[in-house]
Design a protein around this motif. Structure first.
Motif, PDB file in Angstrom:
ATOM      1  N   THR A   1     -35.962   4.655   5.098  1.00  0.00           N
ATOM      2  CA  THR A   1     -36.059   3.725   3.965  1.00  0.00           C
ATOM      3  C   THR A   1     -34.714   3.075   3.648  1.00  0.00           C
ATOM      4  O   THR A   1     -34.672   1.927   3.203  1.00  0.00           O
ATOM      5  CB  THR A   1     -36.585   4.433   2.706  1.00  0.00           C
ATOM      6  OG1 THR A   1     -35.755   5.561   2.419  1.00  0.00           O
ATOM      7  CG2 THR A   1     -38.022   4.912   2.896  1.00  0.00           C
TER       8      THR A   1
ATOM      9  N   ARG B   1     -39.111  -4.408  -0.091  1.00  0.00           N
ATOM     10  CA  ARG B   1     -38.265  -3.630   0.816  1.00  0.00           C
ATOM     11  C   ARG B   1     -37.364  -2.642   0.068  1.00  0.00           C
ATOM     12  O   ARG B   1     -36.470  -2.048   0.656  1.00  0.00           O
ATOM     13  CB  ARG B   1     -37.395  -4.576   1.649  1.00  0.00           C
ATOM     14  CG  ARG B   1     -38.203  -5.529   2.530  1.00  0.00           C
ATOM     15  CD  ARG B   1     -37.305  -6.547   3.201  1.00  0.00           C
ATOM     16  NE  ARG B   1     -36.687  -7.425   2.215  1.00  0.00           N
ATOM     17  CZ  ARG B   1     -35.777  -8.355   2.502  1.00  0.00           C
ATOM     18  NH1 ARG B   1     -35.377  -8.521   3.744  1.00  0.00           N
ATOM     19  NH2 ARG B   1     -35.274  -9.124   1.553  1.00  0.00           N
ATOM     20  N   ILE B   2     -37.566  -2.528  -1.231  1.00  0.00           N
ATOM     21  CA  ILE B   2     -36.684  -1.681  -2.038  1.00  0.00           C
ATOM     22  C   ILE B   2     -37.367  -0.352  -2.343  1.00  0.00           C
ATOM     23  O   ILE B   2     -38.533  -0.329  -2.745  1.00  0.00           O
ATOM     24  CB  ILE B   2     -36.291  -2.409  -3.342  1.00  0.00           C
ATOM     25  CG1 ILE B   2     -35.607  -3.735  -3.000  1.00  0.00           C
ATOM     26  CG2 ILE B   2     -35.379  -1.536  -4.188  1.00  0.00           C
ATOM     27  CD1 ILE B   2     -35.266  -4.570  -4.211  1.00  0.00           C
ATOM     28  N   TYR B   3     -36.634   0.727  -2.152  1.00  0.00           N
ATOM     29  CA  TYR B   3     -37.161   2.073  -2.387  1.00  0.00           C
ATOM     30  C   TYR B   3     -36.447   2.780  -3.531  1.00  0.00           C
ATOM     31  O   TYR B   3     -36.917   3.798  -4.012  1.00  0.00           O
ATOM     32  CB  TYR B   3     -37.049   2.918  -1.115  1.00  0.00           C
ATOM     33  CG  TYR B   3     -38.013   2.474  -0.038  1.00  0.00           C
ATOM     34  CD1 TYR B   3     -39.273   3.048   0.076  1.00  0.00           C
ATOM     35  CD2 TYR B   3     -37.676   1.437   0.826  1.00  0.00           C
ATOM     36  CE1 TYR B   3     -40.169   2.617   1.036  1.00  0.00           C
ATOM     37  CE2 TYR B   3     -38.568   1.005   1.798  1.00  0.00           C
ATOM     38  CZ  TYR B   3     -39.814   1.602   1.902  1.00  0.00           C
ATOM     39  OH  TYR B   3     -40.696   1.169   2.848  1.00  0.00           O
ATOM     40  N   SER B   4     -35.282   2.258  -3.932  1.00  0.00           N
ATOM     41  CA  SER B   4     -34.541   2.930  -4.992  1.00  0.00           C
ATOM     42  C   SER B   4     -35.233   2.697  -6.332  1.00  0.00           C
ATOM     43  O   SER B   4     -36.152   1.887  -6.441  1.00  0.00           O
ATOM     44  CB  SER B   4     -33.090   2.455  -5.008  1.00  0.00           C
ATOM     45  OG  SER B   4     -33.020   1.042  -4.989  1.00  0.00           O
ATOM     46  N   GLN B   5     -34.764   3.406  -7.339  1.00  0.00           N
ATOM     47  CA  GLN B   5     -35.425   3.341  -8.635  1.00  0.00           C
ATOM     48  C   GLN B   5     -35.176   1.995  -9.317  1.00  0.00           C
ATOM     49  O   GLN B   5     -34.254   1.278  -8.954  1.00  0.00           O
ATOM     50  CB  GLN B   5     -34.903   4.479  -9.518  1.00  0.00           C
ATOM     51  CG  GLN B   5     -35.269   5.845  -8.962  1.00  0.00           C
ATOM     52  CD  GLN B   5     -34.616   6.978  -9.731  1.00  0.00           C
ATOM     53  OE1 GLN B   5     -34.458   6.902 -10.929  1.00  0.00           O
ATOM     54  NE2 GLN B   5     -34.231   8.017  -9.025  1.00  0.00           N
TER      55      GLN B   5
ATOM     56  N   LYS C   1     -34.404   0.022   5.675  1.00  0.00           N
ATOM     57  CA  LYS C   1     -35.230  -1.094   5.197  1.00  0.00           C
ATOM     58  C   LYS C   1     -34.591  -1.751   3.976  1.00  0.00           C
ATOM     59  O   LYS C   1     -34.437  -2.964   3.912  1.00  0.00           O
ATOM     60  CB  LYS C   1     -36.645  -0.575   4.886  1.00  0.00           C
ATOM     61  CG  LYS C   1     -37.624  -1.611   4.375  1.00  0.00           C
ATOM     62  CD  LYS C   1     -37.792  -2.809   5.286  1.00  0.00           C
ATOM     63  CE  LYS C   1     -38.676  -2.515   6.473  1.00  0.00           C
ATOM     64  NZ  LYS C   1     -38.869  -3.730   7.331  1.00  0.00           N
ATOM     65  N   GLU C   2     -34.161  -0.920   3.015  1.00  0.00           N
ATOM     66  CA  GLU C   2     -33.550  -1.496   1.805  1.00  0.00           C
ATOM     67  C   GLU C   2     -32.226  -2.191   2.140  1.00  0.00           C
ATOM     68  O   GLU C   2     -31.803  -3.117   1.427  1.00  0.00           O
ATOM     69  CB  GLU C   2     -33.350  -0.405   0.724  1.00  0.00           C
ATOM     70  CG  GLU C   2     -32.813  -0.966  -0.578  1.00  0.00           C
ATOM     71  CD  GLU C   2     -33.121  -0.115  -1.804  1.00  0.00           C
ATOM     72  OE1 GLU C   2     -34.044   0.708  -1.761  1.00  0.00           O
ATOM     73  OE2 GLU C   2     -32.409  -0.300  -2.820  1.00  0.00           O
TER      74      GLU C   2
ATOM     75  N   ASN D   1     -33.752   0.004 -12.158  1.00  0.00           N
ATOM     76  CA  ASN D   1     -32.771   0.171 -13.240  1.00  0.00           C
ATOM     77  C   ASN D   1     -32.767  -1.003 -14.211  1.00  0.00           C
ATOM     78  O   ASN D   1     -32.278  -0.894 -15.318  1.00  0.00           O
ATOM     79  CB  ASN D   1     -31.372   0.350 -12.637  1.00  0.00           C
ATOM     80  CG  ASN D   1     -31.307   1.593 -11.758  1.00  0.00           C
ATOM     81  OD1 ASN D   1     -31.781   2.652 -12.141  1.00  0.00           O
ATOM     82  ND2 ASN D   1     -30.755   1.453 -10.564  1.00  0.00           N
TER      83      ASN D   1
ATOM     84  N   GLU E   1     -29.413   8.937  -5.216  1.00  0.00           N
ATOM     85  CA  GLU E   1     -29.902   7.567  -5.341  1.00  0.00           C
ATOM     86  C   GLU E   1     -28.908   6.597  -4.685  1.00  0.00           C
ATOM     87  O   GLU E   1     -27.724   6.614  -5.006  1.00  0.00           O
ATOM     88  CB  GLU E   1     -30.070   7.271  -6.842  1.00  0.00           C
ATOM     89  CG  GLU E   1     -30.436   5.868  -7.194  1.00  0.00           C
ATOM     90  CD  GLU E   1     -31.922   5.571  -7.055  1.00  0.00           C
ATOM     91  OE1 GLU E   1     -32.652   6.412  -6.493  1.00  0.00           O
ATOM     92  OE2 GLU E   1     -32.329   4.482  -7.483  1.00  0.00           O
ATOM     93  N   VAL E   2     -29.397   5.795  -3.753  1.00  0.00           N
ATOM     94  CA  VAL E   2     -28.574   4.774  -3.095  1.00  0.00           C
ATOM     95  C   VAL E   2     -29.350   3.462  -3.174  1.00  0.00           C
ATOM     96  O   VAL E   2     -30.444   3.364  -2.627  1.00  0.00           O
ATOM     97  CB  VAL E   2     -28.311   5.115  -1.608  1.00  0.00           C
ATOM     98  CG1 VAL E   2     -27.374   4.083  -0.990  1.00  0.00           C
ATOM     99  CG2 VAL E   2     -27.745   6.513  -1.447  1.00  0.00           C
ATOM    100  N   THR E   3     -28.782   2.466  -3.859  1.00  0.00           N
ATOM    101  CA  THR E   3     -29.480   1.192  -4.009  1.00  0.00           C
ATOM    102  C   THR E   3     -28.929   0.176  -3.013  1.00  0.00           C
ATOM    103  O   THR E   3     -27.883   0.393  -2.395  1.00  0.00           O
ATOM    104  CB  THR E   3     -29.293   0.630  -5.429  1.00  0.00           C
ATOM    105  OG1 THR E   3     -27.903   0.273  -5.587  1.00  0.00           O
ATOM    106  CG2 THR E   3     -29.666   1.668  -6.493  1.00  0.00           C
ATOM    107  N   TYR E   4     -29.614  -0.957  -2.913  1.00  0.00           N
ATOM    108  CA  TYR E   4     -29.104  -2.015  -2.018  1.00  0.00           C
ATOM    109  C   TYR E   4     -27.764  -2.537  -2.519  1.00  0.00           C
ATOM    110  O   TYR E   4     -26.922  -2.964  -1.737  1.00  0.00           O
ATOM    111  CB  TYR E   4     -30.136  -3.140  -1.853  1.00  0.00           C
ATOM    112  CG  TYR E   4     -30.518  -3.863  -3.123  1.00  0.00           C
ATOM    113  CD1 TYR E   4     -29.812  -4.980  -3.540  1.00  0.00           C
ATOM    114  CD2 TYR E   4     -31.585  -3.430  -3.903  1.00  0.00           C
ATOM    115  CE1 TYR E   4     -30.159  -5.650  -4.705  1.00  0.00           C
ATOM    116  CE2 TYR E   4     -31.944  -4.087  -5.063  1.00  0.00           C
ATOM    117  CZ  TYR E   4     -31.229  -5.191  -5.467  1.00  0.00           C
ATOM    118  OH  TYR E   4     -31.575  -5.843  -6.621  1.00  0.00           O
ATOM    119  N   GLU E   5     -27.559  -2.481  -3.854  1.00  0.00           N
ATOM    120  CA  GLU E   5     -26.260  -2.909  -4.392  1.00  0.00           C
ATOM    121  C   GLU E   5     -25.160  -1.948  -3.951  1.00  0.00           C
ATOM    122  O   GLU E   5     -24.048  -2.363  -3.628  1.00  0.00           O
ATOM    123  CB  GLU E   5     -26.331  -2.983  -5.925  1.00  0.00           C
ATOM    124  CG  GLU E   5     -27.128  -4.192  -6.395  1.00  0.00           C
ATOM    125  CD  GLU E   5     -27.576  -4.094  -7.840  1.00  0.00           C
ATOM    126  OE1 GLU E   5     -27.884  -2.970  -8.302  1.00  0.00           O
ATOM    127  OE2 GLU E   5     -27.636  -5.144  -8.501  1.00  0.00           O
TER     128      GLU E   5
END
Lengths: 376, 176
Positions: A268, B59-63, A271-272, B65, A348-352
């Motif tokens: 995942t 395509r986003i899996y994170s929470q 993908k992100e 915010n 938690e790892v975001t696209y940002e």
């Protein structure tokens, strides 16, 4: 997508694909976050929707052992596990591959204790890299379904005859609900014809000693099959696209052609990372993504020449470094890698965050996300 | 992309509500994902679920915010959880309550007495009013998906007509 879409979790999609493949035996033991896979299959069997023998066992070691015993009779076999369950199978994973049994296993990536943690991490499966199993990492519910269908065809190809593990991120993919098309495989998976199956009319010796003058030959034979599996994977993915329209490659690439910097990640995160690349391009940074799907066999023709790499490892090999960063460096000695350790224990790892990894990258260093710079 | 965060309590059906919301949006031809955040919670603990709706694959899996909308299925979670955290300016709030609830200015607040509707429709399981099907009706009224897709998403999951009846009642009674 063309056909009818249904909402499904990653777990249920893997179970549905396993049902489509019509395994004769399923032996499994429940473990979070995988349990939904084998619960769903148990329901299929109980309701008669699936004509398989479901063997409940007392442990994962026994699950794999039962799979081995069933598989050697030449029938199709499926199981699923996660994390500590996978590790409990470890001895038998070597055995399944060494006995050249095309067992297919759904594997939900979960962190290893202590402390207890049920969330996503890849160390469980990556630490099984030398068992002789093919390993694929998927990133969507559709891909989980499609990869499971393809896994049977690849494993059972007589040029391969090695087991396949389909990996998906715990909760992030196992429990997400996404629309997907439950494609009927038709005759996409040919009947299994195991050349060395037990046949009472043609008795052979099994589990015999293989002394020093022959053992290495068996092992080289496994490696030859692992090498041949690259061709089989390519053929299978090409045939899948021809029949069902969805394209898969061992490494999924996104905006890589003109990229100066490429994010490399599995599952995942990979993908992100595409969203991170979009964000970076808006800021004038030519970023792309390579999502490694097949980890074993490892991709040998990644086009990374002249590009900077930001490799995100949701895993760690203590005393060495990130597993993926290390494998890339070993196979591509000229690779310029900034190694990022992120997402351990479900962090938690975001696209940002991923965009920030790219902007702050320092080639040749290792950075642990969340740990203060002065402690690194 | 439209991002929704659902605040509920374990056992209340927040996860199923998220799935039905995503399913209804998909029936409308959109792309959507529903992801519950699984912590160590058990029945009664505050939990969050996320729904993303977009015109292209998500395509986003994170929470989530910075949600565009928050849904509060149990107002008592507000005693311990900052439900407004990150809510975009001008963002929507839907709250399950029968009385006016004060929120800071800058948000669009909608309410519906889902618990009251569930009790009225005798939609009670193990002593708890089920609010996850009425909320689908309320959200259809708020334009998140069509009424037809909402009903279909419910009937895919539940055959008991009390669920669709409650959803239709919530559609009619939500206070906009």
């Amino acid at each position: 997508m063309s056909g009818k879409l249904t909402m499904s979790t990653g777990n249920k999609a893997v179970a549905a694909a396993a049902k489509m493949a019509k395994p004769v035996v399923v032996a499994a033991y429940p473990i979070t976050p995988q349990t939904e896979i084998i619960e769903t299959i148990a329901d299929y069997v109980a309701s008669g929707e699936m004509d398989a023998r479901y063997i409940p066992v007392e442990s994962e070691h026994s699950a794999m052992t039962a799979c081995i015993g069933a598989s050697i009779t030449g029938v199709r076999v499926f199981t699923a596990t996660s994390s500590h369950g996978l590790l409990y199978m470890h001895e038998m994973l070597h055995w399944a591959a060494g006995a050249r049994l095309p067992i297919v296993m759904g594997q939900v990536n979960r962190t290893l204790a202590p402390g207890w943690n049920i969330w996503a991490e890849h160390t469980d499966a990556l630490s099984q890299r030398d068992t002789g199993w093919l390993q694929i990492y998927v990133s969507t519910v559709q891909e989980a379904y499609d990869a499971t269908l393809m896994a049977f065809r690849i494993a059972e190809d007589t040029r391969v005859l090695l087991p396949v593990m389909i990996n998906m991120d715990g909760f992030l993919l196992s429990h997400i609900m996404q629309p997907f098309e439950m494609t009927e495989p038709g005759d996409f998976i040919p009947p299994l014809n195991l050349p060395h199956k037990i046949d009472v009319l043609d008795p052979k010796g099994y589990g015999a000693m293989s002394p020093a003058n022959v053992h290495y030959q068996f092992r080289f034979d496994m490696e030859k099959s692992m090498r041949a599996s690259r061709t089989v994977i390519d053929e299978t993915e090409t045939e899948f696209k021809k029949r069902f329209g969805r394209t898969y490659k061992p490494v999924d690439e996104y905006l890589t052609e003109d990229a100066d910097v490429i994010i490399i990640a599995l599952g995942t995160l990979g993908k992100e990372a595409e969203v991170a690349a979009d964000l970076l391009r808006k800021e004038g940074i030519k970023a792309g993504v390579m999502r490694i799907r097949w980890f074993r066999p490892f991709p040998l023709d990644m086009n990374i020449k002249g590009k900077e790499l930001v490799v995100i490892d949701r895993d760690y090999s203590f005393g060495f470094g990130g597993v993926i960063a290390g494998e890339i460096q070993a196979r591509y000695p000229d690779a310029k890698i900034a190694s990022i350790i992120a997402g351990l224990g479900g962090q938690e790892v975001t696209y940002e965050d991923m965009a920030a990894f790219v902007k702050n990258r320092k080639t040749g260093t290792e950075f642990w996300f969340g740990i203060p710079q002065e402690e690194q | 992309m439209y991002e929704i965060r659902i605040h509920s309590r374990g056992g209340q059906g927040g996860v199923t509500a998220a799935r039905m919301m995503a399913s209804a949006a998909v029936k409308d031809g959109k792309f959507a994902t529903a992801c519950p955040f699984y912590g160590a919670e058990r029945r009664g603990a505050p939990i969050v679920s996320f729904v993303r709706i977009d015109d292209k694959p998500v395509r986003i899996y994170s929470q989530i915010n910075k949600p565009d909308m928050i849904i509060i299925l149990d107002p008592t979670v507000m005693d311990t959880v900052d439900v407004l955290d990150g809510l975009k300016e001008g963002g929507k709030i839907f709250i399950n309550t029968n009385e006016e609830t004060p929120f800071p200015p800058g948000f669009k607040v909608f309410r519906g007495d889902l618990t009251g509707i569930a009790l009225r429709e005798n939609l009670v399981v193990s002593g708890s009013a089920i609010v996850n099907t009425p909320v689908i009706g309320a959200l259809a009224k708020l334009g998140l998906f069509t009424r037809e897709s909402g009903v279909e998403a419910i009937t895919d999951t539940f055959t008991d007509p009390r669920n669709t009846n409650a959803a239709k009642a919530a559609y009619d009674e939500v206070i906009v």
